[in-house]
Design a protein around this motif. Sequence first.
Motif, mmCIF file in Angstrom:
data_model
loop_
_atom_site.group_PDB
_atom_site.id
_atom_site.type_symbol
_atom_site.label_atom_id
_atom_site.label_comp_id
_atom_site.label_asym_id
_atom_site.label_seq_id
_atom_site.Cartn_x
_atom_site.Cartn_y
_atom_site.Cartn_z
ATOM 1 N N PHE A 110 12.872 0.711 -0.630
ATOM 2 C CA PHE A 110 13.261 0.034 0.650
ATOM 3 C C PHE A 110 14.536 0.673 1.416
ATOM 4 O O PHE A 110 14.507 0.533 2.666
ATOM 5 C CB PHE A 110 13.515 -1.454 0.531
ATOM 6 C CG PHE A 110 12.138 -2.062 -0.298
ATOM 7 C CD1 PHE A 110 10.907 -2.263 0.524
ATOM 8 C CD2 PHE A 110 12.372 -2.757 -1.389
ATOM 9 C CE1 PHE A 110 9.777 -2.923 0.097
ATOM 10 C CE2 PHE A 110 11.256 -3.560 -1.815
ATOM 11 C CZ PHE A 110 10.025 -3.556 -1.025
ATOM 12 N N LEU A 111 15.368 1.571 0.680
ATOM 13 C CA LEU A 111 16.405 2.017 0.842
ATOM 14 C C LEU A 111 16.192 3.410 1.240
ATOM 15 O O LEU A 111 17.199 4.251 1.688
ATOM 16 C CB LEU A 111 17.703 1.691 0.252
ATOM 17 C CG LEU A 111 18.200 0.212 0.048
ATOM 18 C CD1 LEU A 111 19.203 0.219 -0.978
ATOM 19 C CD2 LEU A 111 18.458 -0.137 1.224
ATOM 20 N N SER A 112 14.914 3.853 0.536
ATOM 21 C CA SER A 112 14.817 5.471 0.569
ATOM 22 C C SER A 112 15.971 6.175 -0.186
ATOM 23 O O SER A 112 16.385 7.226 0.099
ATOM 24 C CB SER A 112 14.620 5.972 1.791
ATOM 25 O OG SER A 112 13.541 5.398 2.575
ATOM 26 N N GLY A 113 16.610 5.504 -1.258
ATOM 27 C CA GLY A 113 17.548 6.033 -2.053
ATOM 28 C C GLY A 113 18.058 5.416 -3.145
ATOM 29 O O GLY A 113 17.168 4.419 -3.546
ATOM 30 N N GLU A 114 18.985 5.539 -3.893
ATOM 31 C CA GLU A 114 19.337 4.868 -5.165
ATOM 32 C C GLU A 114 20.125 3.375 -4.751
ATOM 33 O O GLU A 114 20.923 3.234 -3.808
ATOM 34 C CB GLU A 114 20.462 5.690 -5.894
ATOM 35 C CG GLU A 114 19.457 6.940 -6.741
ATOM 36 C CD GLU A 114 20.560 7.540 -7.592
ATOM 37 O OE1 GLU A 114 21.763 7.384 -7.573
ATOM 38 O OE2 GLU A 114 20.137 8.098 -8.505
ATOM 39 N N PRO A 163 0.783 -1.201 -0.187
ATOM 40 C CA PRO A 163 0.028 -0.002 0.077
ATOM 41 C C PRO A 163 0.865 1.371 -0.213
ATOM 42 O O PRO A 163 0.487 2.252 -0.562
ATOM 43 C CB PRO A 163 -0.812 -0.265 1.328
ATOM 44 C CG PRO A 163 -1.038 -1.755 1.521
ATOM 45 C CD PRO A 163 0.386 -2.149 0.945
ATOM 46 N N ALA A 164 1.944 1.333 0.673
ATOM 47 C CA ALA A 164 2.909 2.300 0.785
ATOM 48 C C ALA A 164 3.508 2.668 -0.563
ATOM 49 O O ALA A 164 3.691 3.946 -0.857
ATOM 50 C CB ALA A 164 3.899 2.126 1.590
ATOM 51 N N LEU A 165 3.412 2.024 -1.268
ATOM 52 C CA LEU A 165 4.048 2.139 -2.934
ATOM 53 C C LEU A 165 2.813 2.415 -3.795
ATOM 54 O O LEU A 165 3.304 2.460 -5.301
ATOM 55 C CB LEU A 165 4.935 0.824 -3.261
ATOM 56 C CG LEU A 165 6.110 0.643 -2.342
ATOM 57 C CD1 LEU A 165 6.996 -0.432 -2.829
ATOM 58 C CD2 LEU A 165 6.921 1.676 -1.888
ATOM 59 N N GLY A 166 1.727 2.598 -3.356
ATOM 60 C CA GLY A 166 0.528 2.872 -4.622
ATOM 61 C C GLY A 166 -0.265 1.684 -4.842
ATOM 62 O O GLY A 166 0.096 0.498 -4.454
ATOM 63 N N ASP A 167 -1.197 1.984 -5.431
ATOM 64 C CA ASP A 167 -2.053 0.893 -6.233
ATOM 65 C C ASP A 167 -1.564 0.278 -7.580
ATOM 66 O O ASP A 167 -1.881 0.650 -8.681
ATOM 67 C CB ASP A 167 -3.294 1.837 -6.640
ATOM 68 C CG ASP A 167 -4.467 0.672 -6.905
ATOM 69 O OD1 ASP A 167 -4.575 -0.499 -6.739
ATOM 70 O OD2 ASP A 167 -5.429 1.250 -7.723
#
Length: 242
Positions: A225-229, A26-30
């Motif tokens: 998952f890392l909030s980064g690259e 859910p946090a990543l959208g539909d």
Amino acid sequence: MSRLFEEIDSQPSPLGEISLRRRRIPALGDRDIYEVKLGEEFLMSSMFVEAEEALSTLGLAAVGGDRLDVVVGGLGLGYTAVAALKDERISELLVVEALETVIGWHRDELVPLGKILNADPRNRYVHGSFFDLATAPQTGFDPATPGKKFDAILLDIDHSPTEYLNEANAGFYTTGNLALMAEQLRPGGVFAMWSQNLPEEKFEALLRTVFETVNSHVVSFYNPFLSGESTNSVYVCMKGAA
């Protein structure tokens, strides 16, 4: 099954149990996220496809000419093959896959890109070991045309040139076997390969024992998952023109 998770299929294979799953976070959208696992190991996810697509775009950008015949080693979720077919110069695309179950997921359109691949008359699935076919140039990749030459070979099977999906694949990464594969390329043809790691100098040196030019590309993409690259690599190698 929960709307957030479904195991679509699970089958035995020579490498162990292979499964296809669909989930939503859910946090990543539909959106549906497709995953493939081999045993307890995650092999691929539709969340991270930028480098698989770059394997095709970078590899084919180095190829000259029209009416290209191309091999993709490893079907996965289909992203490398679909990206290749966006190149209008492609005349025929052979997708070589060792696991019949994975081909079946695409033929039966259990994965989203199966419909695109099945609808394109340039695409053909070949059930077989890429590594066996690569090192047998007299027969080669195309069972219908033994000894056929190709303009590009795009490989995405092992995790890296030193980390293998199957330990038996390790023997491919030698001057002798890479040279056997290169026999199946036309003059000026391109071999490109995906790796989950940054470019490895020893492997680049090995590639230069076979190919005239070797260029390594780092592909960056956002990892939630890392909030980064995160990064993967694509090696692009060109055979000599004569």
